[in-house]
Design a protein around this motif. Structure first.
Motif, short mmCIF file in Angstrom:
data_model
loop_
_atom_site.label_atom_id
_atom_site.label_comp_id
_atom_site.label_asym_id
_atom_site.label_seq_id
_atom_site.Cartn_x
_atom_site.Cartn_y
_atom_site.Cartn_z
N LEU A 61 -0.23 -3.14 -2.14
CA LEU A 61 0.68 -3.34 -1.01
C LEU A 61 2.08 -2.92 -1.39
O LEU A 61 2.78 -2.24 -0.64
CB LEU A 61 0.68 -4.81 -0.57
N GLU A 62 2.50 -3.32 -2.59
CA GLU A 62 3.83 -2.91 -3.03
C GLU A 62 3.91 -1.39 -3.12
O GLU A 62 4.92 -0.79 -2.80
CB GLU A 62 4.15 -3.57 -4.37
N ARG A 63 2.80 -0.81 -3.53
CA ARG A 63 2.82 0.65 -3.63
C ARG A 63 2.90 1.30 -2.26
O ARG A 63 3.59 2.31 -2.09
CB ARG A 63 1.59 1.15 -4.38
N THR A 64 2.23 0.72 -1.25
CA THR A 64 2.29 1.35 0.07
C THR A 64 3.74 1.50 0.52
O THR A 64 4.11 2.54 1.05
CB THR A 64 1.57 0.51 1.15
N GLU A 65 4.53 0.47 0.27
CA GLU A 65 5.94 0.53 0.69
C GLU A 65 6.66 1.67 -0.02
O GLU A 65 7.39 2.44 0.60
CB GLU A 65 6.64 -0.79 0.35
N ARG A 66 6.43 1.75 -1.33
CA ARG A 66 7.16 2.76 -2.09
C ARG A 66 6.70 4.17 -1.72
O ARG A 66 7.53 5.08 -1.61
CB ARG A 66 6.98 2.52 -3.58
N VAL A 67 5.40 4.33 -1.50
CA VAL A 67 4.90 5.65 -1.12
C VAL A 67 5.53 6.06 0.21
O VAL A 67 6.00 7.19 0.38
CB VAL A 67 3.36 5.64 -1.01
N HIS A 68 5.57 5.10 1.13
CA HIS A 68 6.12 5.40 2.43
C HIS A 68 7.60 5.81 2.30
O HIS A 68 8.04 6.78 2.91
CB HIS A 68 5.99 4.17 3.32
#
Lengths: 206, 573, 290
Positions: C229-236
């Motif tokens: 989930l934390e990665r989704t934010e950063r990827v976005h």
């Protein structure tokens, strides 16, 4: 368990494709365009998680996770389930390409169901929330198993026996799935509560 | 009180302001106030080092500057006009942001696609775009990997690819978040070179002052979301007290970068068994003497102590990957109980594979004896009881939601009774300086605390051998120093894998140099450090760092002389 | 595996890593050296026609025709020159599911007039109906014929190109982009997970059928979800930084030649022919299996 190619009558397979296309477009419409890449990233996490095997006596079961997908992704769950199954089919041949529609319905609808059920408990106290999550997740697997049995039974009287066996085989999975979900929710509730209280990126039921 | 100590940074008046921040506040949705009243002016061509403790708001500030976070209060002016949503597109064309984790930035199926992603989004004509993309990749030494999938690249390559994707857009402002964290020295060198050649405005978040030295001219230090210092970089690093205050004091490193000959023992505490009160709960005391090699013993290549039986013994050990590529070739090696050995070597030399074999995670062909007994498959599965591993990324080692459970994890697997577990966990947490964090969530701790937690949870199991994989990666100097102190108290046999020569010199007695799966040198650490040919031969050149170190030391000494003693307030230059 | 975060060559990561959760890869770039009929085929027509053939093969009703389909797929596999090993892995993935049919069907298929039935033991409660075997064989043959076709379909053009072709065939763009992002991050998360798993293993965690395993597995999966989930934010955010406005740029162009169309038509006709054969039972040995 995923249905392989050639098990379902072609009419049923096509009808399932049509139905899941409908669900898919609904799921797409309910997901904000800017959240689509996030759903994709999250789906790959679920994809990897579904490769985990839980030992069960002499054998092991792999997790299906429709309940958790629903709990965490809300409306986007069907999208995630569909894409996850598509990728599983392309990479592993878990579930056939012609049966993809049926498999997606079988997992995606229970995911929605459990998400809709759990959403009332998002802000409940910890214990209630975990219990609700476990129930949602167990029920989701049970519903998926019923779906599987129903789809198999559509193949004609010859397949009634297989349908019953498949249903019975899912009983331990229901239990494992419920327990694992409870434990995941307990962990996430401590480490990143907002993931449960709002769902991933506020995937609330809009 | 502190404000008086800040020398106002006065750049040349001619340069125009790229950014002007006026009273910027930022609060996270969970109520965490990350930035408070930041006033900052960034001029064109500024080269800024953005410093501060973990959680001081550096990354948040970078996100505000790159238009990802909208301040709750205050104004951000980009090129002298307020930053409104409709100007974000313009900002993004001009500002490049390198994330800490390259996997976040490489989201396409090939490296070239990733570099092209931005170019096409910003409507660069196709032919020009391809040319620019390939140019950027070539600049970072990635011509050959353009068509590869990112997951086929090494970490260093991915980091460089992410930078290429940013640089291909020709940004006029470049923001870097921890560009050197976990990076191998070769990639770091290349990165430093490219950044030195970059002409625009540079804002670099890093703990690595040695990397920043020579790259940045201005230092902005944040603490608890407030701007604490805004001064010239030299002024900051020459003032040891401010460095200390912000966890940036790396002067403990000077001990290893001194003139050759002073390496051995200089950084080591003479007595290992320190005054730890629950000494009974610590790993079994080392019966052996510390292997001390004086300069006179220069003739002997390895540390000879025949009275101690070897605890780790490899004989013609070979490890092959599934496709036949050889990772370790005929490695023969003996490590005695209580020794402290460093494994060094360039990337892909097989250091980690060797460690994994020793820990029983992998098994190759050849003979491996642990504590005199041949390690067969059955014993290999039980090696975890004797060998502890500290991972490079402590996030990979924390799986529990309470610090207490984390330390208890291994003990419960060992089958200890709960009462004994309780005692041991308490003792270990206290030892690691985490005594009052028992109920905290490990994932919420700072990098340094998390590292110490991982160390405590490994050492709680009382391993005979402790293998450390790049223990300093991503830590700020303060955390490094704390870790070093703790590690120096460990009594187990230590195997240290590190690129950090300074850590190697301070912690180990013996150095094994691996190259392409073979042991090419096995010498006492002090000899290894002296042999500068060896370093350049195997790409381990750290003379540049030594020089930086000495220059900074010199700066600090002159600064403290002019300020008349240690206690003087920070007046800058 | 690497200890902790990887910083070594890709080789040591992808191969040395524990074989836990191995995820097979699809080709990422055009292969220069092998250029078979399938490699040169326009992916759009390839996908459409092979998919149609698959549906035809999945709807046949006799073992004979199903085996014929298997043979067709196997020859396609040979022409495409993709490794048999990979095709075998696909079949192995279905093995458990298909084995269930072979075990269960003979025991449960209702007895029709003319069925051969063997009774085990004294009682009549275990009856083996041999028609069950032939039904199971039919299902297995159909599944095999489609599975064997997957390799020539997927491994003869780079995966991104396949997905772009799907988009041209009318699959919604967002789905295709998501599929590509997923394909990328599956490998990232797999590495992340195996590092975590090894981290638990070297501290002595051995899964078993007990409460503790469930608890630790829950932590493990929870950790994976939190990190992703934390990665989704950063990827976005990383996408936004590079000018993402909701559409992925594509630079793929497709060109079809008459040969492509002819090949496609051939497969479709083949599928129709198989169905006709099946319907009119003209195969010499179809009656045997019936």
């Amino acid at each position: 368990m995923h249905i392989a190619d050639g098990v379902l009558p072609t009419k049923v397979a096509l009808a399932c494709y049509a139905l899941s296309a409908g669900c898919l477009s609904l799921s797409l419409r309910k997901t904000r365009a800017q959240d689509l890449p996030k759903v994709a990233v999250m789906t790959s996490a679920f994809f990897v998680a579904s490769l985990v095997h839980v030992p069960l006596g002499p054998t092991s079961v792999h997790l299906l996770l429709p309940g958790l997908v629903g709990i965490l992704l809300g409306w986007s769950a069907f999208l995630a389930v569909f894409l996850g199954l598509l990728l599983q089919c392309l990479l592993f041949q878990f579930g056939g390409l012609t049966a993809l529609g049926a498999n997606a319905l079988m997992m995606g609808l229970p995911a929605w169901l459990s998400g809709a059920f759990f959403t009332r408990f998002r802000n409940s106290p910890d214990r209630v929330r975990i219990l609700a999550g476990a129930m949602a997740s167990g029920t989701a697997v049970a519903v998926a198993a019923c779906g599987l049995a129903m789809l198999l039974a559509l193949g004609g009287e010859d397949f009634f026996g297989v349908a019953k066996i498949a249903l019975a085989a899912h009983v331990p999975v229901v239990v494992v799935e419920a327990l694992v979900t409870a434990s995941v929710l307990a962990f996430v509730g401590r480490v990143k509560p907002e993931l449960i209280t709002q769902g991933a990126w506020k995937a609330e039921w809009r | 009180m502190h404000l008086q100590a800040i020398p106002i940074h006065r750049p040349q008046q001619s340069a125009s302001c790229v950014y002007r921040l006026e009273g910027v506040d930022y609060t996270y949705p969970n109520g965490n106030r990350a930035l408070r009243g930041i006033n900052l002016c960034i001029h064109e061509g500024d080269r800024i080092a953005l410093l501060g403790h973990n959680g001081s708001g550096k990354t948040t500030l970078a996100r505000v500057l790159s238009g990802l976070a909208r301040p709750a209060r205050g104004r951000v002016l980009f090129e002298e006009a307020p930053l409104e949503p409709h100007r974000l597109g313009h900002l993004r064309k001009k500002v490049g942001f390198l994330f800490q984790d390259p996997d976040d930035q490489l989201f396409c199926t090939s490296v070239l696609d990733d570099v092209l992603f931005g170019l096409i989004n910003f409507q660069t004509p196709p032919e020009g775009a391809a040319q620019r993309a390939l140019g950027a990749l070539a600049q970072l030494g990635l011509e050959d990997t353009a068509h590869k999938a990112p997951h086929h690249l090494s970490y260093g390559q991915r980091k460089r690819a992410a930078l290429a994707a940013v640089l291909a857009l020709y940004p006029s402002v470049l923001i870097l978040d921890e560009p050197t964290a976990n990076l191998d020295p070769a990639s770091e060198d290349l990165l430093a070179q490219v950044l030195k050649g970059y002409a625009g405005t540079l804002i670099c978040i890093s703990h690595d002052l040695l990397f920043l030295y020579g790259l940045c001219t201005r230092a902005v230090v944040l603490q608890d979301g407030c701007l604490h210092h805004d001064t010239s970089f030299e002024a900051l690093i020459s003032h040891r007290r401010s460095l200390q205050e912000h966890g940036l004091d790396f002067t403990f490193r000077f001990r290893c970068c001194d003139s050759p000959g002073r390496h051995v023992g200089a950084g080591r505490s003479p007595v290992r068994s320190t005054a730890n009160d629950p000494s009974s709960s610590l790993p079994p005391a080392r019966s052996a003497h510390v292997c001390r090699v004086s300069a006179g013993e220069a003739g002997s290549d390895a540390c000879q102590r025949p009275e101690q039986p070897p605890i780790l013994e490899l004989h013609q050990y070979t490890y092959r990957y599934k496709d036949g590529a050889v990772a370790l070739r005929d490695v023969s090696l003996q490590v005695r109980r209580g020794e402290r050995v460093a494994l060094v070597g360039p990337n892909g030399a097989g250091k980690s594979t060797l460690a994994a074999c020793l820990a029983g995670i992998r098994s190759g062909s050849g003979r491996y004896r642990f504590d005199g007994k041949i390690v067969d498959n059955r014993r290999r599965r039980e090696l975890w009881r004797h060998v502890g591993l500290l991972f490079q990324d402590s996030a990979d080692q924390t799986v529990c939601s309470r610090c207490y459970d984390e330390v208890a994890f291994g003990l419960r697997n060992l089958g200890w009774p709960e009462s004994k577990v309780h005692q041991k966990v308490r003792a270990m947490l206290r030892w690691a300086g985490l005594g009052d964090l028992e109920n905290r969530v490990p994932q919420h701790l700072s990098g340094g605390e998390r590292k110490r937690l991982a160390l405590a949870s490994v050492l709680a199991m009382e391993p005979d051998v402790l293998i450390l994989d790049e223990p300093t990666a991503g830590l700020d100097p303060q955390a490094e120093e704390n870790l070093l102190k703790l590690l120096d108290e460990v009594e187990a046999t230590i195997l240290l894998i590190s690129h950090d020569i300074c850590f190697v010199s301070m912690l180990t007695d013996r150095t094994i140099l691996l190259h392409r799966g073979k042991i090419v040198r096995d010498v006492p650490t002090w000899r290894f450090l002296k042999d500068e040919n060896l370093h350049s031969l195997y790409g381990l050149d750290f003379t540049y760092y030594n020089r930086c170190c000495r220059e900074i030391q010199h700066l600090q000494e002159t600064a403290s002389e002019t300020a008349d003693g240690k206690g003087a307030p920070f007046n800058g230059l | 595996m690497k200890l902790g975060k990887t910083s070594e060559t890709s080789r040591s990561r992808s191969r040395g890593e524990q074989e836990l959760w191995a995820v097979p890869e699809l080709p990422g770039v055009e292969e220069g050296r092998r250029q078979t009929l399938f490699h040169r085929w326009d992916p759009r027509i390839k996908i459409a026609s092979l998919l149609l053939f698959s549906f035809c093969a999945a709807s046949v009703g006799t073992v004979g025709t199903a085996l014929l389909c298997c043979a067709v797929s196997a020859s396609a596999l040979m022409v495409a020159g993709t490794p048999w090993r990979l095709a075998a892995r696909r079949i192995a993935a279905m093995a458990a599911f298909l084995a269930m049919f072979f075990v269960v069907l003979p025991l449960t298929v209702p007895v029709l007039p003319g069925d051969q039935v063997a009774t085990l033991g004294h009682g009549t409660w275990i009856q083996i109906n041999f028609r069950g075997f032939s039904v199971a064989a039919l299902v297995a043959a159909k599944a095999m014929s489609v599975a064997l076709l997957m390799e020539p379909l997927l491994r003869t053009s780079p995966f991104p190109r396949t997905v772009n072709a799907l988009a041209r065939l009318g699959v919604p763009d967002p789905l295709c982009q998501m599929l590509l992002i997923m394909y990328r991050y599956v490998f990232v998360f797999r590495h992340e997970m195996s590092r975590l798993w090894v981290g638990m293993n070297v501290r002595g965690f051995r899964p078993g059928t007990n409460r503790r395993t469930i608890h630790i597995l829950g932590n493990f999966l929870g950790m994976l979800f939190v990190r992703s989930l934390e990665r989704t934010e950063r990827v976005h955010e990383a996408m936004l930084c590079r000018g993402f406005t909701g559409r992925f740029p594509t630079r793929e162009s497709f060109r079809s030649t008459p040969l492509d169309w002819a090949l496609g038509a051939g497969w479709v006709l083949g599928g129709v022919a198989v169905l006709l054969l099946d319907r009119y039972e003209t195969l010499p040995f179809s009656g045997v299996f019936r």
